[in-house]
Scaffold this active site. Structure first.
Site, PDB file in Angstrom:
ATOM      1  N   MET A  26      45.024  40.202  23.706  1.00  0.00           N
ATOM      2  CA  MET A  26      44.712  38.753  24.273  1.00  0.00           C
ATOM      3  C   MET A  26      45.377  39.246  25.536  1.00  0.00           C
ATOM      4  O   MET A  26      46.210  38.188  26.511  1.00  0.00           O
ATOM      5  CB  MET A  26      45.856  38.720  22.977  1.00  0.00           C
ATOM      6  CG  MET A  26      45.347  37.683  21.299  1.00  0.00           C
ATOM      7  SD  MET A  26      45.983  36.966  21.238  1.00  0.00           S
ATOM      8  CE  MET A  26      47.706  37.180  20.463  1.00  0.00           C
ATOM      9  N   HIS A  30      49.248  46.595  27.617  1.00  0.00           N
ATOM     10  CA  HIS A  30      50.835  47.858  28.244  1.00  0.00           C
ATOM     11  C   HIS A  30      50.348  49.379  27.940  1.00  0.00           C
ATOM     12  O   HIS A  30      49.124  49.440  27.416  1.00  0.00           O
ATOM     13  CB  HIS A  30      52.038  47.388  26.860  1.00  0.00           C
ATOM     14  CG  HIS A  30      51.271  46.744  25.814  1.00  0.00           C
ATOM     15  ND1 HIS A  30      50.723  47.954  24.893  1.00  0.00           N
ATOM     16  CD2 HIS A  30      51.261  45.803  24.818  1.00  0.00           C
ATOM     17  CE1 HIS A  30      50.687  47.006  23.872  1.00  0.00           C
ATOM     18  NE2 HIS A  30      50.732  45.696  23.555  1.00  0.00           N
ATOM     19  N   HIS A  33      47.784  49.683  24.533  1.00  0.00           N
ATOM     20  CA  HIS A  33      46.228  49.372  24.276  1.00  0.00           C
ATOM     21  C   HIS A  33      45.696  50.507  25.413  1.00  0.00           C
ATOM     22  O   HIS A  33      44.722  50.250  25.008  1.00  0.00           O
ATOM     23  CB  HIS A  33      46.563  47.651  25.591  1.00  0.00           C
ATOM     24  CG  HIS A  33      46.571  46.656  24.986  1.00  0.00           C
ATOM     25  ND1 HIS A  33      48.052  45.976  25.149  1.00  0.00           N
ATOM     26  CD2 HIS A  33      46.226  45.847  24.261  1.00  0.00           C
ATOM     27  CE1 HIS A  33      47.827  44.598  24.840  1.00  0.00           C
ATOM     28  NE2 HIS A  33      47.499  44.628  23.764  1.00  0.00           N
ATOM     29  N   GLY A 143      45.470  49.699  16.342  1.00  0.00           N
ATOM     30  CA  GLY A 143      46.588  50.343  16.567  1.00  0.00           C
ATOM     31  C   GLY A 143      47.505  50.060  15.486  1.00  0.00           C
ATOM     32  O   GLY A 143      48.087  48.915  14.865  1.00  0.00           O
ATOM     33  N   GLN A 149      47.660  43.670   9.865  1.00  0.00           N
ATOM     34  CA  GLN A 149      46.568  43.282  10.765  1.00  0.00           C
ATOM     35  C   GLN A 149      45.456  44.402  11.126  1.00  0.00           C
ATOM     36  O   GLN A 149      44.423  43.661   9.628  1.00  0.00           O
ATOM     37  CB  GLN A 149      46.389  43.026  12.126  1.00  0.00           C
ATOM     38  CG  GLN A 149      45.937  42.608  12.913  1.00  0.00           C
ATOM     39  CD  GLN A 149      45.658  42.613  14.248  1.00  0.00           C
ATOM     40  OE1 GLN A 149      46.265  41.244  14.127  1.00  0.00           O
ATOM     41  NE2 GLN A 149      46.015  43.199  15.586  1.00  0.00           N
ATOM     42  N   SER A 181      54.849  46.898  22.378  1.00  0.00           N
ATOM     43  CA  SER A 181      53.902  45.088  22.361  1.00  0.00           C
ATOM     44  C   SER A 181      53.844  44.088  23.938  1.00  0.00           C
ATOM     45  O   SER A 181      55.283  44.258  24.428  1.00  0.00           O
ATOM     46  CB  SER A 181      54.581  44.461  21.782  1.00  0.00           C
ATOM     47  OG  SER A 181      54.333  43.430  21.078  1.00  0.00           O
TER      48      SER A 181
HETATM   49  O1  PAF Z   1      46.218  42.243  18.015  1.00  0.00           O
HETATM   50  C1  PAF Z   1      45.823  41.385  19.154  1.00  0.00           C
HETATM   51  O2  PAF Z   1      46.198  41.371  19.731  1.00  0.00           O
HETATM   52  C2  PAF Z   1      45.341  40.318  18.226  1.00  0.00           C
HETATM   53  O3  PAF Z   1      45.189  39.764  16.728  1.00  0.00           O
HETATM   54  C3  PAF Z   1      43.243  39.976  17.791  1.00  0.00           C
HETATM   55  C4  PAF Z   1      42.964  42.230  17.500  1.00  0.00           C
HETATM   56  C5  PAF Z   1      43.300  40.812  19.711  1.00  0.00           C
HETATM   57  C6  PAF Z   1      42.622  38.759  17.443  1.00  0.00           C
HETATM   58  O4  PAF Z   1      42.849  38.513  18.922  1.00  0.00           O
END
Ligand code: PAF
Length: 198
Positions: A26, A30, A33, A143, A149, A181
């Protein structure tokens, strides 16, 4: 790096790509990612990163509005890592079609974060399910930081027999011990200090 703004251009660009690794984000990129992208590079595939702030996974409007965004900086970081494709869809591009697969939400979604963030995991699974149908990656990277998630997405993929493998990646922390984050960008020094004690 090719920047793609809609699924038609994306499909055209990916036409002759045989092995694709996908890192959904999104934005507000950082070190966490960046480590997912570095991990993806080990799989010898072309790499596609998406940046899409998915309103459907936010329980509160203000939270969506205040979510940190910094596209210019994100693009710089992705170019430096030599990412092949960046998908920057508009809301309509993601939500204007009916996905083939229904989302599967395991009961685990009702525990932990699910108790406090109404509709959050349904929103996450909805957007990831759509991304998988549009992009059809061989690998998708998440991650351990977002353990619930990661688990729920993996269960959805297995249940719907989607031909994408979830690659689970380690949590990256700042020197103060706080897991990286995007939301940390909204914390002040005092709040970061408190977070480092958790
Ligand atoms: O982890 C995230 O940034 C979000 O939940 C994702 C997986 C990109 C879905 O919008």
């Amino acid at each position: 790096m090719k920047i793609l703004y809609n699924k038609n251009d994306l499909n055209e660009a990916l036409n002759d790509v045989s092995v694709l690794g996908f890192v959904p984000t999104m934005g507000g990129l950082h070190n966490g990612h960046l480590s997912l992208i570095k991990k993806a590079k080990l799989y010898k595939c072309k790499i596609l990163v998406s940046i899409f702030v998915n309103s459907k996974q936010f329980s509160k409007k203000d939270d969506f509005k205040n979510y940190p965004r910094n596209l210019k900086n994100d693009i710089k970081k992705l170019k430096k890592l030599r990412v092949n494709y960046l998908y920057l869809p508009a809301y309509k591009d993601i939500y204007d079609f009916k996905p083939k697969n229904k989302i599967f939400i395991d009961n685990f979604s009702k525990q932990l974060c699910g108790k406090f963030r109404k509709g959050h995991f349904k929103g996450v699974l909805n957007v990831v399910n759509r991304f998988l149908e549009i992009i059809k990656p061989k690998f998708i990277y998440f991650g351990f930081k977002d353990f619930q998630q990661l688990t729920l997405i993996n269960l959805h993929i297995l249940k719907r027999k989607i031909n994408t493998k979830v690659i689970k990646c380690k949590t990256i922390r700042d020197i103060n011990g706080v897991a990286c984050s995007t939301r940390n960008f909204n914390l002040n020094t005092k709040q970061l200090k408190i977070a480092s004690k958790v």
